[in-house]
Design a protein around this motif. Structure first.
Motif, mmCIF file in Angstrom:
data_model
loop_
_atom_site.group_PDB
_atom_site.id
_atom_site.type_symbol
_atom_site.label_atom_id
_atom_site.label_comp_id
_atom_site.label_asym_id
_atom_site.label_seq_id
_atom_site.Cartn_x
_atom_site.Cartn_y
_atom_site.Cartn_z
ATOM 1 N N ALA A 77 30.116 12.195 56.196
ATOM 2 C CA ALA A 77 30.283 13.591 55.779
ATOM 3 C C ALA A 77 29.069 14.448 56.117
ATOM 4 O O ALA A 77 29.181 15.667 56.249
ATOM 5 C CB ALA A 77 30.569 13.658 54.281
ATOM 6 N N ALA A 78 27.893 13.810 56.265
ATOM 7 C CA ALA A 78 26.690 14.580 56.560
ATOM 8 C C ALA A 78 26.779 15.291 57.905
ATOM 9 O O ALA A 78 26.051 16.263 58.147
ATOM 10 C CB ALA A 78 25.473 13.657 56.539
ATOM 11 N N ASP A 81 31.273 19.835 59.124
ATOM 12 C CA ASP A 81 31.188 21.215 58.654
ATOM 13 C C ASP A 81 31.975 21.392 57.363
ATOM 14 O O ASP A 81 31.619 22.218 56.518
ATOM 15 C CB ASP A 81 31.754 22.162 59.724
ATOM 16 C CG ASP A 81 30.975 22.093 61.019
ATOM 17 O OD1 ASP A 81 29.775 22.421 60.999
ATOM 18 O OD2 ASP A 81 31.557 21.688 62.046
ATOM 19 N N VAL A 82 33.061 20.620 57.225
ATOM 20 C CA VAL A 82 33.909 20.678 56.032
ATOM 21 C C VAL A 82 34.274 19.259 55.623
ATOM 22 O O VAL A 82 34.618 18.431 56.477
ATOM 23 C CB VAL A 82 35.207 21.482 56.286
ATOM 24 C CG1 VAL A 82 36.133 21.410 55.077
ATOM 25 C CG2 VAL A 82 34.895 22.929 56.617
ATOM 26 N N VAL A 83 34.188 18.967 54.327
ATOM 27 C CA VAL A 83 34.637 17.688 53.771
ATOM 28 C C VAL A 83 35.881 17.993 52.944
ATOM 29 O O VAL A 83 35.816 18.740 51.962
ATOM 30 C CB VAL A 83 33.555 17.041 52.895
ATOM 31 C CG1 VAL A 83 34.065 15.725 52.311
ATOM 32 C CG2 VAL A 83 32.279 16.826 53.704
ATOM 33 N N ARG A 96 24.710 12.042 47.746
ATOM 34 C CA ARG A 96 23.783 13.161 47.947
ATOM 35 C C ARG A 96 23.831 13.684 49.373
ATOM 36 O O ARG A 96 23.494 14.849 49.625
ATOM 37 C CB ARG A 96 22.361 12.742 47.595
ATOM 38 C CG ARG A 96 21.816 11.554 48.389
ATOM 39 C CD ARG A 96 20.405 11.194 47.928
ATOM 40 N NE ARG A 96 19.915 10.004 48.601
ATOM 41 C CZ ARG A 96 19.400 9.996 49.825
ATOM 42 N NH1 ARG A 96 19.324 11.123 50.507
ATOM 43 N NH2 ARG A 96 18.979 8.870 50.369
ATOM 44 N N GLU A 97 24.266 12.833 50.317
ATOM 45 C CA GLU A 97 24.357 13.276 51.714
ATOM 46 C C GLU A 97 25.382 14.392 51.898
ATOM 47 O O GLU A 97 25.366 15.093 52.907
ATOM 48 C CB GLU A 97 24.717 12.093 52.617
ATOM 49 C CG GLU A 97 23.609 11.082 52.817
ATOM 50 C CD GLU A 97 23.553 10.064 51.689
ATOM 51 O OE1 GLU A 97 22.719 9.147 51.785
ATOM 52 O OE2 GLU A 97 24.329 10.180 50.699
ATOM 53 N N ARG A 101 27.091 20.457 52.205
ATOM 54 C CA ARG A 101 28.318 20.555 52.995
ATOM 55 C C ARG A 101 29.328 21.433 52.243
ATOM 56 O O ARG A 101 29.266 21.577 51.024
ATOM 57 C CB ARG A 101 28.960 19.179 53.216
ATOM 58 C CG ARG A 101 28.112 18.098 53.851
ATOM 59 C CD ARG A 101 27.742 18.427 55.280
ATOM 60 N NE ARG A 101 26.460 19.092 55.352
ATOM 61 C CZ ARG A 101 25.965 19.668 56.424
ATOM 62 N NH1 ARG A 101 26.686 19.725 57.535
ATOM 63 N NH2 ARG A 101 24.782 20.223 56.403
ATOM 64 N N THR A 102 30.281 21.965 52.982
ATOM 65 C CA THR A 102 31.410 22.662 52.347
ATOM 66 C C THR A 102 32.428 21.604 51.922
ATOM 67 O O THR A 102 33.051 20.952 52.767
ATOM 68 C CB THR A 102 32.065 23.650 53.319
ATOM 69 O OG1 THR A 102 31.107 24.654 53.674
ATOM 70 C CG2 THR A 102 33.272 24.311 52.680
ATOM 71 N N VAL A 103 32.559 21.407 50.611
ATOM 72 C CA VAL A 103 33.487 20.404 50.081
ATOM 73 C C VAL A 103 34.730 21.124 49.569
ATOM 74 O O VAL A 103 34.634 22.072 48.772
ATOM 75 C CB VAL A 103 32.836 19.594 48.941
ATOM 76 C CG1 VAL A 103 33.851 18.619 48.330
ATOM 77 C CG2 VAL A 103 31.614 18.837 49.467
ATOM 78 N N VAL A 104 35.887 20.675 50.025
ATOM 79 C CA VAL A 104 37.169 21.268 49.647
ATOM 80 C C VAL A 104 38.016 20.207 48.960
ATOM 81 O O VAL A 104 38.220 19.118 49.504
ATOM 82 C CB VAL A 104 37.919 21.822 50.873
ATOM 83 C CG1 VAL A 104 39.262 22.431 50.454
ATOM 84 C CG2 VAL A 104 37.072 22.848 51.616
ATOM 85 N N TRP A 105 38.499 20.506 47.780
ATOM 86 C CA TRP A 105 39.451 19.619 47.084
ATOM 87 C C TRP A 105 40.843 20.184 47.287
ATOM 88 O O TRP A 105 41.135 21.310 46.900
ATOM 89 C CB TRP A 105 39.103 19.534 45.602
ATOM 90 C CG TRP A 105 40.110 18.764 44.785
ATOM 91 C CD1 TRP A 105 40.930 17.757 45.201
ATOM 92 C CD2 TRP A 105 40.407 18.951 43.391
ATOM 93 N NE1 TRP A 105 41.718 17.309 44.174
ATOM 94 C CE2 TRP A 105 41.422 18.017 43.059
ATOM 95 C CE3 TRP A 105 39.915 19.813 42.413
ATOM 96 C CZ2 TRP A 105 41.948 17.935 41.770
ATOM 97 C CZ3 TRP A 105 40.440 19.731 41.127
ATOM 98 C CH2 TRP A 105 41.438 18.790 40.810
#
Length: 379
Positions: A77-78, A81-83, A96-97, A101-105
């Motif tokens: 994920a590091a 651009d989007v997770v 923590r890595e 990042r942009t995290v989307v659920w």
């Protein structure tokens, strides 16, 4: 744009995750790393993605899968651009890595309400888990981006979040009229989704010369009943079949079954299978789940039967068998409504544009849906 998609709960060939969202990202030219339980599900990754295999979380056996996903996210994920996460469990402790990042659920269901339909959760624990789930939702809303699969999920959150509905690909060529020989079900099989009702219904239909085909994986507590019904010759159970092939099997059937029980999670969740049946010209037989009724009745594309009444469902199927004009009309109107309202590529454009905007790749506002779009070719 590089997108890291992760699930440990869903099948790697889940229709929403792979056939809709990942396919839309690939079609738009983006790179996708997909963390999913490929080996556990005997699934072959698409060559266009970078696959990362992890164990599958099933029932109460979840810790090993979550640890593996944690390590995989820390590694991959590091660079994204989007997770894009598809399981609420993954939000509990992100590595923590992933920070920065942009995290989307992607919110697939009302998790707290769905506890009542999860047989592996002990009954006494469900009231205790619901507040914990709501707390996780509020925390995730503060820290991450959210996509909602249903308009009905908006009330669970304080802020406004974009909705990416579960729709389907609808061909620009109308399907042929449904036959009078088969009733089909496509999707996960469970008690709450009417698996045992469909077995009981099939006893009547088999005696009347109607084949009942069930296409989908099954929860552990209904598998023995399904195997017994298969041995008895009253159903044809295929097990899990990737969504595109499952719908090709269903094509031409005279009835598509959606016999959901009256569960809290289903009262504001559109049954995607209803739209999938309509897109293929299959008349719908559904219980009065409110979102299903809101689609089927205005479109005049199927019959509604009471909850928990396999005998009423069997009568509805036999009515369709005996009335070719009725079933042809249902099939035609269902297809037309699906083409007009539920064609996935229209929503795919907004989904991709939203991720691009969150990743800082789009300087313009996410476009509103426009009428009609050509279907995306199959891989």
């Amino acid at each position: 744009m590089r997108v890291c998609v992760c699930t440990v709960v869903h099948h790697p060939e889940d229709a929403r995750i792979l056939h809709r969202q990942i396919r839309a990202l690939l079609d738009a030219g983006h790179e996708v790393t997909y963390i999913a339980p490929f080996r556990a599900c005997n699934a072959t990754p698409w060559r266009q993605i970078s696959p990362v295999d992890v164990p599958r979380a099933t029932g109460r056996r979840r810790l090993r899968a979550l640890r593996a996903a944690h390590r995989a996210l820390a590694e991959h994920a590091a660079y994204a651009d989007v997770v894009l996460l598809h399981d609420p469990e993954l939000l509990v402790s992100l590595p923590r890595e992933v920070q920065g990042r942009t995290v989307v659920w992607d919110v697939h269901e009302d998790t707290a309400a769905a506890l009542s339909a999860k047989g592996w959760v002990p009954g006494p624990a469900r009231p205790l888990l619901r507040p914990a789930v709501r707390h996780l939702e509020r925390r995730s809303e503060r820290r991450h981006r959210l996509l909602l699969a249903e308009e009905g999920y908006r009330s669970r959150f304080r802020e406004e979040h974009p909705v990416v509905p579960n729709t389907t690909y609808v061909s620009d060529l109308p399907p042929g009229p449904p036959d009078g020989r088969r009733a089909v079900y496509v999707g996960q099989l469970s008690r709450a989704r009417g698996a045992l009702d469909m077995i009981e219904m099939a006893r009547t239909l088999t005696a009347a010369g109607v084949l009942v085909e069930l296409i989908g994986a099954a929860d552990a507590d209904v598998r023995d009943a399904l195997r017994a019904a298969q041995r008895e010759g009253i159903v044809r159970w295929y097990g899990f079949v990737p969504n595109d092939r499952a719908l090709r099997i269903a094509e031409g059937a005279m009835a598509g079954l959606a016999l959901l029980h009256d569960e809290p999670n289903y009262r504001h969740s559109m049954p995607t299978k209803v739209v999938e049946y309509m897109a293929r010209g299959i008349p719908v037989v559904s219980t009065p789940n409110p979102p299903a009724v809101a689609i089927v009745e205005p479109a005049e594309c199927g019959l509604i039967v009471p909850f928990g009444t396999p005998e009423a469902a069997a009568k509805a199927v036999l009515r369709l068998r005996d009335d070719p004009v009725l079933r042809a009309g249902f099939g035609k109107r269902g297809y037309e409504a699906a083409r007009e309202r539920f064609h996935w590529p229209v929503h795919a454009e907004r989904f991709v544009a939203q991720l691009e905007a969150w990743a800082g790749r789009s300087p313009v506002a996410v476009p509103e849906p426009e009428p009609e779009a050509e279907p995306v070719p199959e891989f």
